[in-house]
Write an enzyme that holds these catalytic residues in place. Structure first.
Site, PDB file in Angstrom:
ATOM      1  N   LYS A  21       9.359  -9.067 -53.159  1.00 17.96           N
ATOM      2  CA  LYS A  21       9.762 -10.228 -53.829  1.00 17.96           C
ATOM      3  C   LYS A  21      11.156 -10.527 -53.850  1.00 17.96           C
ATOM      4  CE  LYS A  21       7.119 -12.025 -57.153  1.00 17.96           C
ATOM      5  NZ  LYS A  21       6.535 -11.786 -58.419  1.00 17.96           N
ATOM      6  N   ARG A  91      10.172  -9.678 -63.286  1.00 18.40           N
ATOM      7  CA  ARG A  91       9.095  -9.698 -62.458  1.00 18.40           C
ATOM      8  C   ARG A  91       9.153  -8.347 -61.825  1.00 18.40           C
ATOM      9  NH1 ARG A  91       7.119 -14.991 -60.997  1.00 18.40           N
ATOM     10  NH2 ARG A  91       8.173 -16.736 -62.302  1.00 18.40           N
ATOM     11  N   GLY A 100      -1.245  -8.775 -59.097  1.00 22.30           N
ATOM     12  CA  GLY A 100      -1.874  -8.361 -60.159  1.00 22.30           C
ATOM     13  C   GLY A 100      -2.021  -7.044 -60.899  1.00 22.30           C
ATOM     14  N   MET A 102       0.904  -5.112 -61.298  1.00 18.11           N
ATOM     15  CA  MET A 102       1.965  -4.868 -62.279  1.00 18.11           C
ATOM     16  C   MET A 102       2.324  -5.920 -63.347  1.00 18.11           C
ATOM     17  SD  MET A 102       4.395  -2.219 -59.787  1.00 18.11           S
ATOM     18  CE  MET A 102       4.411  -3.377 -58.677  1.00 18.11           C
ATOM     19  N   ARG A 337       5.992 -15.238 -49.111  1.00 14.39           N
ATOM     20  CA  ARG A 337       5.695 -13.936 -48.340  1.00 14.39           C
ATOM     21  C   ARG A 337       4.611 -14.333 -47.457  1.00 14.39           C
ATOM     22  NH1 ARG A 337       2.268 -11.843 -53.493  1.00 14.39           N
ATOM     23  NH2 ARG A 337       0.772 -13.563 -53.568  1.00 14.39           N
ATOM     24  N   HIS A 455     -27.045   9.373 -39.790  1.00 19.31           N
ATOM     25  CA  HIS A 455     -28.077   8.921 -38.617  1.00 19.31           C
ATOM     26  C   HIS A 455     -28.004   7.391 -38.885  1.00 19.31           C
ATOM     27  CE1 HIS A 455     -31.880   7.712 -37.220  1.00 19.31           C
ATOM     28  NE2 HIS A 455     -31.674   8.697 -36.134  1.00 19.31           N
ATOM     29  N   ARG A 561     -25.611   7.305 -22.393  1.00 22.27           N
ATOM     30  CA  ARG A 561     -26.454   8.384 -22.901  1.00 22.27           C
ATOM     31  C   ARG A 561     -27.910   8.194 -22.453  1.00 22.27           C
ATOM     32  NH1 ARG A 561     -23.234   7.187 -28.090  1.00 22.27           N
ATOM     33  NH2 ARG A 561     -22.116   9.038 -28.839  1.00 22.27           N
ATOM     34  N   ARG A 617     -24.153  10.194 -18.282  1.00 28.60           N
ATOM     35  CA  ARG A 617     -24.064  11.420 -18.835  1.00 28.60           C
ATOM     36  C   ARG A 617     -25.567  12.082 -18.702  1.00 28.60           C
ATOM     37  NH1 ARG A 617     -22.698  13.009 -25.194  1.00 28.60           N
ATOM     38  NH2 ARG A 617     -24.853  12.206 -25.161  1.00 28.60           N
ATOM     39  N   GLU A 751     -15.992  18.610 -24.917  1.00 25.70           N
ATOM     40  CA  GLU A 751     -16.464  18.206 -26.414  1.00 25.70           C
ATOM     41  C   GLU A 751     -16.589  19.796 -27.206  1.00 25.70           C
ATOM     42  OE1 GLU A 751     -20.362  16.295 -26.798  1.00 25.70           O
ATOM     43  OE2 GLU A 751     -20.847  17.242 -24.675  1.00 25.70           O
ATOM     44  N   SER A 770     -13.971  13.578 -19.798  1.00 23.37           N
ATOM     45  CA  SER A 770     -14.330  12.702 -20.796  1.00 23.37           C
ATOM     46  C   SER A 770     -14.263  13.423 -22.092  1.00 23.37           C
ATOM     47  CB  SER A 770     -15.484  11.836 -20.585  1.00 23.37           C
ATOM     48  OG  SER A 770     -15.504  10.966 -21.816  1.00 23.37           O
ATOM     49  N   GLY A 772     -15.767  14.128 -25.826  1.00 22.95           N
ATOM     50  CA  GLY A 772     -16.282  13.927 -26.702  1.00 22.95           C
ATOM     51  C   GLY A 772     -15.680  14.142 -27.873  1.00 22.95           C
ATOM     52  N   THR A 773     -15.008  13.178 -28.459  1.00 26.16           N
ATOM     53  CA  THR A 773     -14.545  13.463 -30.002  1.00 26.16           C
ATOM     54  C   THR A 773     -15.309  13.715 -31.067  1.00 26.16           C
ATOM     55  OG1 THR A 773     -13.932  11.416 -29.926  1.00 26.16           O
ATOM     56  CG2 THR A 773     -12.230  12.775 -29.293  1.00 26.16           C
ATOM     57  N   ASN A 774     -16.505  13.377 -30.815  1.00 21.05           N
ATOM     58  CA  ASN A 774     -17.446  13.756 -32.062  1.00 21.05           C
ATOM     59  C   ASN A 774     -17.746  15.040 -32.114  1.00 21.05           C
ATOM     60  OD1 ASN A 774     -17.771  10.746 -32.191  1.00 21.05           O
ATOM     61  ND2 ASN A 774     -19.775  10.652 -31.112  1.00 21.05           N
ATOM     62  N   ASP A 775     -18.226  15.530 -31.112  1.00 19.13           N
ATOM     63  CA  ASP A 775     -18.579  17.039 -31.091  1.00 19.13           C
ATOM     64  C   ASP A 775     -17.364  17.936 -31.179  1.00 19.13           C
ATOM     65  OD1 ASP A 775     -21.179  17.704 -31.001  1.00 19.13           O
ATOM     66  OD2 ASP A 775     -21.530  16.717 -29.306  1.00 19.13           O
ATOM     67  N   CYS A 838     -15.007   9.591 -25.196  1.00 18.33           N
ATOM     68  CA  CYS A 838     -16.177   8.617 -25.319  1.00 18.33           C
ATOM     69  C   CYS A 838     -16.632   8.867 -26.684  1.00 18.33           C
ATOM     70  CB  CYS A 838     -17.004   8.677 -24.364  1.00 18.33           C
ATOM     71  SG  CYS A 838     -17.706  10.338 -24.073  1.00 18.33           S
ATOM     72  N   TYR A 858      -8.456   6.041 -20.363  1.00 16.01           N
ATOM     73  CA  TYR A 858      -9.384   4.693 -21.019  1.00 16.01           C
ATOM     74  C   TYR A 858      -9.774   5.311 -22.489  1.00 16.01           C
ATOM     75  CZ  TYR A 858     -13.388   7.197 -19.418  1.00 16.01           C
ATOM     76  OH  TYR A 858     -14.460   8.233 -19.158  1.00 16.01           O
TER      77      TYR A 858
HETATM   78  C1  PEP Z   1     -19.004  13.191 -28.578  1.00 10.85           C
HETATM   79  O1  PEP Z   1     -19.607  14.369 -28.618  1.00 10.85           O
HETATM   80  O2  PEP Z   1     -18.053  12.582 -28.890  1.00 10.85           O
HETATM   81  C2  PEP Z   1     -20.143  12.402 -27.695  1.00 10.85           C
HETATM   82  C3  PEP Z   1     -19.722  11.183 -27.283  1.00 10.85           C
HETATM   83  O3  PEP Z   1     -21.299  12.781 -27.648  1.00 10.85           O
HETATM   84  P1  PEP Z   1     -22.449  12.459 -28.661  1.00 10.85           P
HETATM   85  O4  PEP Z   1     -21.767  11.712 -29.820  1.00 10.85           O
HETATM   86  O5  PEP Z   1     -23.493  11.830 -27.879  1.00 10.85           O
HETATM   87  O6  PEP Z   1     -23.086  13.826 -29.044  1.00 10.85           O
HETATM   88 MG    MG Z   2     -21.413  15.344 -27.919  1.00 11.16          MG
END
Ligand code: PEP
Ligand code: MG
Length: 924
Positions: A21, A91, A100, A102, A337, A455, A561, A617, A751, A770, A772-775, A838, A858
């Site tokens: 402000k 103010r 709102g 402060m 603003r 899930h 998959r 895969r 992964e 690739s 696999g950032t989940n695992d 992925c 990618y």
């Molecule tokens: C992962 O592990 O990032 C992955 C893409 O494999 P999934 O999720 O199928 O285990």
């Molecule tokens: Mg995986």
């Protein structure tokens, strides 16, 4: 340290010091716009106040008095004057707007003497006494903490006594009486006389505003909105001479947007009130008039407003949200603003401002919030309709979009009713792999447990269906076919609406609005496609998913998959038979049939992505995931035995035996991925053969297909080489039989932590990686995703042990380091190697920014996230090029079709892209 900035001493740049402000008021003063004179006490003083045990720095009030004298000079009014008193507003204003949260005090400087001066000067005693009673109420509440209700009771009693309905009908006598009672309320509360000296008033007000920075409301707001110290550290205090919109009918006050925040159209949008104070508009005490009417009510002022809007937009290069006051025909700006808009508004204004040459294309992209674009890709609840419905509960928004349907609490009933054409919302405590058929048949999913990667959330997102999880206030009573929240009951068959973008659950069938991928959005995506460096591929395992992804601008598939192809009702039994096969001959026979089915799936997917790479895969989950749950099976056997259905009972007993043999204590780290491929080589052989055969068939038809084969869960080069041998021999056989060269890249997922650590070894065989950032996240943290998210992760974040959920946004220091190491090691052996990700992170804007900077080729995201990913990738590229103007950022992406064959559809989003949604989710 300079503690105070008169508005002509500061500018708009240093919001951290002056607050949003204050910086805005300084900047507008610099632009010679009509801002009432005033000054800003910096956020540094706020921090000093806390460091000094809530004491103002000694010299502050001296500075304040000097600056008040400056205001006196500019306005010709006098502090504590009985004839022409100067009144100010005090103010709050932090670097980030916290609407709102402060405190603010208006009309400060009034006392029993100055009120007479104001009355005389304005020639409006009623106005003066009304201002005084408003001041005491606000001051009493903010500075002394008096409960508002006490003031309201007095006000209501006065209205009754005078027999009027609204505040504005109270006469001078009543107001004087109210003032006296209000002061008494404050005196009773504090045990002291209400402060009459304006300088004391201002000192107390400054302290109170600083105090509101650490008020509970403000703390919670900052926590919820992730406003950390590096974003906003303390509040500034703005002391501004009062401009009165409530002195008579030549006065007004209003709040407008320079463009419509709902649709972005270039037209001033907002409301104003004649003879009112700003808070009346904000608090909705009176209903405002549409700003258009000002053209006839106050034509001169409207002209000034319109000119000011244009000037501000030209200056800020952003639509503005402004507050103004007209005092006896004089126009004043009180605040400006950047306007907050919905996604439609943001996209339209981006395109329009480029056409108007106000901004360039890069700015048009970077000003967007990639995440917000989600609104344009999914059905939304009609905001006009919401007020007519009751909200039942709120859970975690897990998969965006809105859906209305009938509540069904049982998986089998949901499946049957859905198959028969009913619009079903499946409600469960949580879901399991065997519930997936009901997902296909439901329009939305609601669970009372679980987090964003439970899930239900993962499967629903994959299918593009709205989903809310973790709705813990919802008590589900399956036996009585009903669920309830605080006595509000929804019975099976009742209509409900879920909004997977906000987590809100409503009772009833609320009309929804179809997504709008309009021409403006297409244009933005085209600009973003050109600006980005990193490739954007899709996680898709059906031809529909591939087409949808391509329509949205996806350039290839980063993860197909294959196990999801076994989940269809025509295949699952075949797959179970394959697992149950007693010998290799029997298993091979069944695998042949499955191979045919996979081949036809691959053909369709490769065709849909013609010209682009499609990474297939091989089977990943453990085999027992395809078998029924042992407990339910035992129950089934018991019932079959009771009915003397011996043959069926025996068959079920065999399955149960096998399910128990295959059961694992920790399946995520058990017999899965390449480990299944090694112990049951015939499965991977079938899959590899199906990919080659699909390629052969498409090549014969002159379709430019580019399949790649990827192996999951690899932890050592020995495993990878083992599968590579199988691949080599099938390739050789296929090339001989079909007399053609067949190019299918062979690569690995990274992964497993060990894979990242030995990426240099893997690169000697793998042609691409690739991540696999989940695992990889699970392994790096040793967190089981589904267990931690619904349990202790929220507490970890609350206690600031984790800044963000690492399953949603890449953990840059840990997982990110492994990724960087892996890339360097891989490319050290195989220069220019294609490396992508992925995991779910591929669709998360901040993770995409990391991927860009880490040099990945990618990211792969679910089809619906692709437009968001494209914009986030473009933002990363633009931001990086701004940071390093001379560096030649090398495009690592292979985002162009590999061959010259023209992809049939251009990578443009389709307007009504709807997932056909038979995307088969992974069984978990
Ligand atoms: C992962 O592990 O990032 C992955 C893409 O494999 P999934 O999720 O199928 O285990
Ligand atoms: Mg995986």
């Amino acid at each position: 340290m300079k503690q105070v900035y008169f508005f002509d001493e500061g500018d708009g740049k240093n919001k951290k010091l002056l607050g949003g402000k204050g910086a805005g008021l300084c900047e507008m003063t610099r632009l010679k716009l009509p801002v009432p004179p005033g000054f800003t006490i910096t956020t540094e003083v706020c921090n000093k106040y806390y460091e000094n045990n809530k004491k103002l720095p000694k010299t502050l009030m001296v500075e304040v008095k000097k600056n008040i004298a400056k205001i006196e000079k500019k306005t010709g009014k006098k502090w504590n004057s009985k004839s022409n008193p100067l009144l100010v507003s005090v103010r709050s204003g932090a670097a980030i707007s916290m609407p709102g949260m402060m405190d603010t005090i208006l009309n400060l400087g009034l006392n029993d003497q100055t009120v007479l001066g104001l009355s005389e000067k304005s020639n409006n005693p009623r106005f003066a006494w009304d201002s005084y009673r408003r001041f005491i109420q606000l001051f009493g509440k903010v500075v002394f903490g008096v409960d508002d209700k006490k003031f309201d009771d007095v006000l209501n009693a006065a209205k009754r006594k005078q027999n009027v309905e609204v505040d504005s009908d109270l006469n001078e006598e009543s107001l004087k009486e109210i003032v006296s009672q209000y002061k008494q309320i404050c005196d009773n509360h504090t045990g002291r006389k209400f402060p009459t000296d304006p300088t004391e008033q201002v000192e107390l007000a400054i302290k109170a505003v600083f105090g509101s920075w650490m008020g509970e409301r403000a703390i919670v707001y900052r926590e919820k909105n992730n406003i950390t110290k590096d974003i906003a550290d303390g509040t500034a205090v703005n002391i501004v001479s009062m401009a009165f919109g409530n002195m008579g009918n030549d006065c007004a006050t209003g709040v407008v947007f320079t463009r419509n925040p709902g649709d972005g159209s270039r037209k001033i949008y907002g409301e104003y009130l004649i003879n009112a104070q700003g808070e009346d508009v904000v608090a909705g005490v009176r209903t405002g008039k549409q700003v258009d009417e000002m053209k006839t009510d106050l034509p001169q002022s409207y002209k000034q407003l319109a000119q000011t809007c244009e000037r501000l937009e030209k200056h800020y290069k952003e639509p503005q949200d402004i507050e103004f006051t007209i005092e006896q025909g004089r126009f004043y700006l009180l605040q400006t603003r950047n306007a907050k808009m919905n996604a439609v508004g943001m996209v339209k204004t981006s395109v329009d401002m480029v056409k108007e040459k106000l901004i360039d294309k890069n700015r048009a992209i970077t000003r967007l919030q990639a995440e917000q674009l989600e609104q344009l890709l999914h059905k939304r609840i009609d905001p006009e309709q919401i007020k007519n419905y009751t909200q039942l509960a709120k859970g975690i928004a897990a998969s965006p979009g809105a859906a209305s349907g009938i509540a069904v609490l049982d998986v089998k009933r949901a499946t049957t009713m859905g198959e028969n054409g009913a619009k079903v919302i499946l409600i469960r405590e949580e879901t399991k792999p065997e519930d997936v058929p009901a997902f296909f048949e439901s329009v939305g999913i609601l669970t009372s447990r679980g987090g964003k990667t439970s899930h239900a959330a993962v499967v629903a997102r994959g299918m593009g269906k709205p989903c809310i999880v973790g709705c813990s206030e919802l008590k589900i009573d399956v036996d009585n076919k009903q669920c309830s929240v605080d006595g509000k009951i929804v019975r099976e068959g009742d209509s409900i609406t879920i909004d997977g973008s906000t987590g809100n659950v409503y009772i009833g069938d609320i009309p929804t609005i179809e997504p709008k991928v309009n021409e403006d959005f297409k244009l933005i995506l085209e600009w973003a496609q050109n600006a980005k460096k990193i490739g954007i591929r899709a996680n898709a395992d059906t031809p529909e998913g591939a087409k949808l992804a391509r329509g949205f601008g996806g350039q290839g598939i980063g993860l197909c998959r294959t196990e999801r192809m076994f989940n269809g009702s025509d295949r699952i039994n075949l797959f179970v038979d394959m697992i149950m096969a007693e010998n290799i001959e029997e298993r091979s026979k069944i695998l042949k049939k499955l191979g045919e089915l996979q081949k036809s799936d691959f053909i369709e997917i490769l065709q849909a992505m013609e010209g682009y790479e499609v990474t297939i895969r091989l089977l990943d989950p453990p085999l027992h995931e395809f078998l029924p749950n042992p407990e339910e099976l035992s129950e089934k056997i018991r019932k079959l035995e009771l009915r003397n259905e011996t043959n069926e009972a025996n068959a079920a007993r065999n399955v149960l035996k096998r399910a128990r043999e295959l059961a694992e204590i920790n399946p995520m780290m058990g017999h899965r991925g390449v480990r299944v491929g090694i112990t049951y080589p015939e499965i991977y052989e079938m899959q590899i053969r199906a990919v080659f055969e699909a390629l052969v068939e498409l090549t014969k038809k002159n379709v430019k297909a580019h399949p790649q084969i990827m192996i999951p869960q690899i932890s050592s080069i020995a495993e990878l080489n083992h599968i590579k041998k199988i691949y080599d021999s099938i390739k050789k056989e296929m090339e001989t039989v079909h007399k053609m060269k067949l190019k299918i890249n062979f690569g690995t997922m990274i992964e497993v932590v060990r894979a990242a650590l030995t990426a240099n070894e893997l690169a000697s065989t793998a042609e691409f990686f690739s991540f696999g950032t989940n695992d990889l996240t699970q392994g790096t943290f040793s967190f089981s995703r589904e267990d931690v998210e619904g349990k202790f992760l929220p507490e970890y974040m609350e206690k600031e042990l984790l800044e963000r959920n690492p399953f949603q946004s890449i953990d840059v220091n840990g997982v990110g380091s492994l990724i960087k190491m892996g890339i360097a090691a891989g490319r050290g052996v195989r220069p220019g190697m294609e490396v992508g990700i992925c995991g779910e992170h591929g669709g998360d804007p901040s993770s995409i920014k990391f991927c860009h900077s880490a040099g990945l080729s990618y990211v792969s995201a679910s089809p619906h996230r692709i437009p968001i990913a494209i914009v986030a990738a473009a933002q990363a590229a633009i931001e990086q090029s701004k940071a390093k103007p001379k560096s030649k950022a090398k495009p690592k992406s292979k985002a162009k079709p590999k061959s010259k064959a023209k992809p049939k559809s251009k990578a443009k989003p389709k307007s009504k892209a709807k997932p056909k949604s038979k995307a088969k989710p992974k069984r978990r």
